[in-house]
Design a protein around this motif. Sequence first.
Motif, PDB file in Angstrom:
ATOM      1  N   GLY A   1       7.213  18.459  16.983  1.00 18.01           N
ATOM      2  CA  GLY A   1       6.977  17.980  15.619  1.00 18.01           C
ATOM      3  C   GLY A   1       6.895  19.078  14.590  1.00 18.01           C
ATOM      4  N   ASP A   2       7.116  20.328  15.008  1.00 23.45           N
ATOM      5  CA  ASP A   2       7.016  21.465  14.084  1.00 23.45           C
ATOM      6  C   ASP A   2       8.379  21.924  13.581  1.00 23.45           C
ATOM      7  OD1 ASP A   2       7.950  22.451  16.465  1.00 23.45           O
ATOM      8  OD2 ASP A   2       6.573  24.158  16.551  1.00 23.45           O
ATOM      9  N   ASP A   3       9.430  21.162  13.913  1.00 17.98           N
ATOM     10  CA  ASP A   3      10.771  21.558  13.500  1.00 17.98           C
ATOM     11  C   ASP A   3      11.485  20.447  12.731  1.00 17.98           C
ATOM     12  OD1 ASP A   3      10.942  19.847  15.654  1.00 17.98           O
ATOM     13  OD2 ASP A   3      12.584  20.914  16.648  1.00 17.98           O
ATOM     14  N   VAL A   4      10.704  19.596  12.065  1.00 21.25           N
ATOM     15  CA  VAL A   4      11.280  18.522  11.255  1.00 21.25           C
ATOM     16  C   VAL A   4      12.113  19.136  10.135  1.00 21.25           C
ATOM     17  CG1 VAL A   4      10.770  16.556   9.747  1.00 21.25           C
ATOM     18  CG2 VAL A   4       9.333  17.003  11.743  1.00 21.25           C
ATOM     19  N   THR A   5      13.348  18.663   9.960  1.00 22.24           N
ATOM     20  CA  THR A   5      14.167  19.144   8.850  1.00 22.24           C
ATOM     21  C   THR A   5      13.848  18.344   7.596  1.00 22.24           C
ATOM     22  OG1 THR A   5      16.019  17.623   9.210  1.00 22.24           O
ATOM     23  CG2 THR A   5      16.015  19.685  10.484  1.00 22.24           C
ATOM     24  N   PHE A   6      14.187  18.908   6.428  1.00 19.98           N
ATOM     25  CA  PHE A   6      13.929  18.212   5.170  1.00 19.98           C
ATOM     26  C   PHE A   6      14.727  16.909   5.110  1.00 19.98           C
ATOM     27  CE2 PHE A   6      14.329  17.938   0.377  1.00 19.98           C
ATOM     28  CZ  PHE A   6      12.999  17.629   0.174  1.00 19.98           C
ATOM     29  N   SER A   7      15.935  16.910   5.616  1.00 16.18           N
ATOM     30  CA  SER A   7      16.743  15.687   5.627  1.00 16.18           C
ATOM     31  C   SER A   7      16.105  14.615   6.498  1.00 16.18           C
ATOM     32  CB  SER A   7      18.164  15.986   6.118  1.00 16.18           C
ATOM     33  OG  SER A   7      18.861  16.792   5.188  1.00 16.18           O
ATOM     34  N   GLU A   8      15.568  15.010   7.636  1.00 17.53           N
ATOM     35  CA  GLU A   8      14.880  14.034   8.503  1.00 17.53           C
ATOM     36  C   GLU A   8      13.649  13.477   7.808  1.00 17.53           C
ATOM     37  OE1 GLU A   8      16.137  15.947  12.844  1.00 17.53           O
ATOM     38  OE2 GLU A   8      14.273  16.584  11.838  1.00 17.53           O
ATOM     39  N   PHE A   9      12.940  14.323   7.095  1.00 16.77           N
ATOM     40  CA  PHE A   9      11.767  13.875   6.338  1.00 16.77           C
ATOM     41  C   PHE A   9      12.175  12.855   5.275  1.00 16.77           C
ATOM     42  CE2 PHE A   9       8.824  14.902   2.655  1.00 16.77           C
ATOM     43  CZ  PHE A   9       7.758  14.156   3.135  1.00 16.77           C
ATOM     44  N   LEU A  10      13.259  13.122   4.546  1.00 13.87           N
ATOM     45  CA  LEU A  10      13.703  12.183   3.517  1.00 13.87           C
ATOM     46  C   LEU A  10      14.171  10.870   4.136  1.00 13.87           C
ATOM     47  CD1 LEU A  10      15.614  14.409   0.918  1.00 13.87           C
ATOM     48  CD2 LEU A  10      13.183  13.850   1.062  1.00 13.87           C
ATOM     49  N   ARG A  11      14.828  10.919   5.275  1.00 14.43           N
ATOM     50  CA  ARG A  11      15.239   9.687   5.950  1.00 14.43           C
ATOM     51  C   ARG A  11      14.018   8.868   6.354  1.00 14.43           C
ATOM     52  NH1 ARG A  11      19.436  10.928  10.638  1.00 14.43           N
ATOM     53  NH2 ARG A  11      19.426   8.635  10.722  1.00 14.43           N
ATOM     54  N   TYR A  12      12.979   9.557   6.792  1.00 14.92           N
ATOM     55  CA  TYR A  12      11.720   8.869   7.128  1.00 14.92           C
ATOM     56  C   TYR A  12      11.136   8.183   5.894  1.00 14.92           C
ATOM     57  CZ  TYR A  12       6.667   8.557   7.928  1.00 14.92           C
ATOM     58  OH  TYR A  12       5.369   8.123   7.999  1.00 14.92           O
ATOM     59  N   LEU A  13      11.135   8.883   4.765  1.00 15.15           N
ATOM     60  CA  LEU A  13      10.604   8.290   3.529  1.00 15.15           C
ATOM     61  C   LEU A  13      11.423   7.080   3.105  1.00 15.15           C
ATOM     62  CD1 LEU A  13       9.757  11.459   1.385  1.00 15.15           C
ATOM     63  CD2 LEU A  13       8.232  10.092   2.816  1.00 15.15           C
ATOM     64  N   LEU A  14      12.736   7.130   3.302  1.00 17.43           N
ATOM     65  CA  LEU A  14      13.597   5.998   2.961  1.00 17.43           C
ATOM     66  C   LEU A  14      13.200   4.751   3.736  1.00 17.43           C
ATOM     67  CD1 LEU A  14      17.244   7.380   2.647  1.00 17.43           C
ATOM     68  CD2 LEU A  14      16.010   6.020   0.954  1.00 17.43           C
ATOM     69  N   ASP A  15      12.842   4.912   4.987  1.00 22.25           N
ATOM     70  CA  ASP A  15      12.522   3.771   5.846  1.00 22.25           C
ATOM     71  C   ASP A  15      11.064   3.334   5.748  1.00 22.25           C
ATOM     72  OD1 ASP A  15      15.119   3.709   6.751  1.00 22.25           O
ATOM     73  OD2 ASP A  15      14.727   4.903   8.546  1.00 22.25           O
ATOM     74  N   GLU A  16      10.231   4.155   5.136  1.00 22.08           N
ATOM     75  CA  GLU A  16       8.796   3.861   5.075  1.00 22.08           C
ATOM     76  C   GLU A  16       8.483   2.958   3.892  1.00 22.08           C
ATOM     77  OE1 GLU A  16       4.860   4.898   6.778  1.00 22.08           O
ATOM     78  OE2 GLU A  16       6.934   4.693   7.435  1.00 22.08           O
TER      79      GLU A  16
ATOM     80  N   MET B   1       2.680   4.528   3.013  1.00 25.51           N
ATOM     81  CA  MET B   1       2.906   5.969   3.073  1.00 25.51           C
ATOM     82  C   MET B   1       1.606   6.750   3.121  1.00 25.51           C
ATOM     83  SD  MET B   1       5.982   6.791   0.385  1.00 25.51           S
ATOM     84  CE  MET B   1       7.701   6.404   0.736  1.00 25.51           C
ATOM     85  N   ASN B   2       1.669   7.924   3.726  1.00 24.47           N
ATOM     86  CA  ASN B   2       0.569   8.881   3.637  1.00 24.47           C
ATOM     87  C   ASN B   2       0.411   9.311   2.179  1.00 24.47           C
ATOM     88  OD1 ASN B   2      -0.224  11.987   3.569  1.00 24.47           O
ATOM     89  ND2 ASN B   2      -1.084  11.142   5.452  1.00 24.47           N
ATOM     90  N   GLU B   3      -0.807   9.591   1.770  1.00 23.41           N
ATOM     91  CA  GLU B   3      -1.075   9.897   0.365  1.00 23.41           C
ATOM     92  C   GLU B   3      -0.358  11.160  -0.124  1.00 23.41           C
ATOM     93  OE1 GLU B   3      -5.271  12.393   1.049  1.00 23.41           O
ATOM     94  OE2 GLU B   3      -5.263  10.534  -0.103  1.00 23.41           O
ATOM     95  N   HIS B   4       0.018  12.042   0.789  1.00 20.54           N
ATOM     96  CA  HIS B   4       0.669  13.289   0.366  1.00 20.54           C
ATOM     97  C   HIS B   4       2.097  13.077  -0.098  1.00 20.54           C
ATOM     98  CE1 HIS B   4      -2.771  14.914   2.583  1.00 20.54           C
ATOM     99  NE2 HIS B   4      -2.642  15.966   1.798  1.00 20.54           N
ATOM    100  N   TRP B   5       2.693  11.957   0.256  1.00 16.83           N
ATOM    101  CA  TRP B   5       4.039  11.658  -0.244  1.00 16.83           C
ATOM    102  C   TRP B   5       4.152  10.266  -0.836  1.00 16.83           C
ATOM    103  CZ3 TRP B   5       3.564  13.974   4.730  1.00 16.83           C
ATOM    104  CH2 TRP B   5       3.425  13.090   5.801  1.00 16.83           C
ATOM    105  N   MET B   6       3.059   9.553  -0.962  1.00 19.46           N
ATOM    106  CA  MET B   6       3.088   8.287  -1.688  1.00 19.46           C
ATOM    107  C   MET B   6       3.329   8.571  -3.174  1.00 19.46           C
ATOM    108  SD  MET B   6       0.127   5.314  -2.029  1.00 19.46           S
ATOM    109  CE  MET B   6       0.283   4.723  -0.334  1.00 19.46           C
ATOM    110  N   PRO B   7       4.165   7.772  -3.852  1.00 16.37           N
ATOM    111  CA  PRO B   7       4.401   8.006  -5.283  1.00 16.37           C
ATOM    112  C   PRO B   7       3.096   8.026  -6.083  1.00 16.37           C
ATOM    113  CG  PRO B   7       5.991   6.431  -4.433  1.00 16.37           C
ATOM    114  CD  PRO B   7       4.994   6.667  -3.327  1.00 16.37           C
ATOM    115  N   ILE B   8       3.062   8.844  -7.117  1.00 10.43           N
ATOM    116  CA  ILE B   8       1.871   8.947  -7.966  1.00 10.43           C
ATOM    117  C   ILE B   8       1.536   7.595  -8.579  1.00 10.43           C
ATOM    118  CG2 ILE B   8       0.914  10.039 -10.043  1.00 10.43           C
ATOM    119  CD1 ILE B   8       2.661  12.475  -9.427  1.00 10.43           C
ATOM    120  N   TYR B   9       2.575   6.853  -8.958  1.00 12.32           N
ATOM    121  CA  TYR B   9       2.319   5.534  -9.558  1.00 12.32           C
ATOM    122  C   TYR B   9       1.476   4.672  -8.633  1.00 12.32           C
ATOM    123  CZ  TYR B   9       2.928   0.892 -11.476  1.00 12.32           C
ATOM    124  OH  TYR B   9       2.673  -0.357 -11.985  1.00 12.32           O
TER     125      TYR B   9
END
Length: 364
Positions: A243-258, A263-271
């Motif tokens: 879990g220490d080698d997640v790429t930025f693209s993989e992270f964005l794909r995760y956000l797309l599906d979440e 979402m976790n508060e660290h990437w939940m939209p401010i709104y």
Amino acid sequence: MFPRPSFPGEVRRAAASGRSRSRPRGAGGGTVLLPSMLMFGVILASSGLLLMIEKGILAEVKPPPLHPAAGELSRRGGGGGGGEALGDLDYEVLRDIRNRTISAVCGQRAMPRSVWELPAGQRRTVLRHLLVSDKYRFLYCYVPKVACSNWKRILKVLDGALESVDIKLKMDHKSDLVFLGDMKPDEISYRLKNYYKFIFVRNPMERLLSAYRNKFGEIKEYQQKYGVEIVRRYRKNGGNSAGDDVTFSEFLRYLLDEEVERMNEHWMPIYNLCQPCAVRYDFIGSYERLNTDANYVLEKIQSPSFIRFPERQSWYKPVTAETLHYYLCNTQRRLIKELLPKYILDFSLFAYPLPNITSEFCRQ
């Protein structure tokens, strides 16, 4: 001209009557026509951002320099991140665009007018992100990756739980803090109505990149809780990852599906964290002007003169303009374009330009 608020960053619910003139005043009392600024304002006001995403022309309109690029920030008297690079005219336009956009969006019939109109899950989220100081009568909606640890230090000093903002210790994000969500409904309503309320915001893509680098590059708990699953889900034969080698693209794909509300508060939209339509914030500060805006808030709440915004921690790795440029330009454009609708209210309400991911820009 754009109406000038009484204080820098002060939020006004602008009337939609259109009686204000549409050009800012320049030096010497003349007027300055700024086509790129006006175009950006028109796009925001007309909710044209999503249409631009669909048509793939995000970078065709050049936004005004409302925020300095990361890496061009200067610091005055310490502080945890932002600089003071915005000129008075730029910041006046920024305030006006924010005020008008918030007024227009939050004035729609379907938008919530109070926290009690929110679905239960959304109400819980915002109430557990509103920190309370009864002594100084203010509410602060904390947003992870927008200097919230330093603001929590200040709250602890104000309440006497911490001697100084400069004490070097690991931040406990729960103890010695008062959360609005722990109070009774009548106590919540009273404070929302009568206390000074503020929030600090940041460029959405810069905030996401900061969360990605910090949580998956440094925090083992996040690597194990989220990273292992992200790699397993989005990488072929990724079952052996720690879990220490997640790429930025993989992270964005995760956000797309979440789902946003899960979402976790660290990437939940401010709104979604702070609900600026349901909570009428008196002040919206910018990470890009962190020192100036933080000092303004400290004066506004009449904090003791010895309290100042904390120095940036020595271990902190800022997201520079070059770093953001590198990650965005090495990520599939399709991923970024598909993700933007989830964060579109953060871009539009807080007047941040959409990311420039054209081939021309990325060749620079």
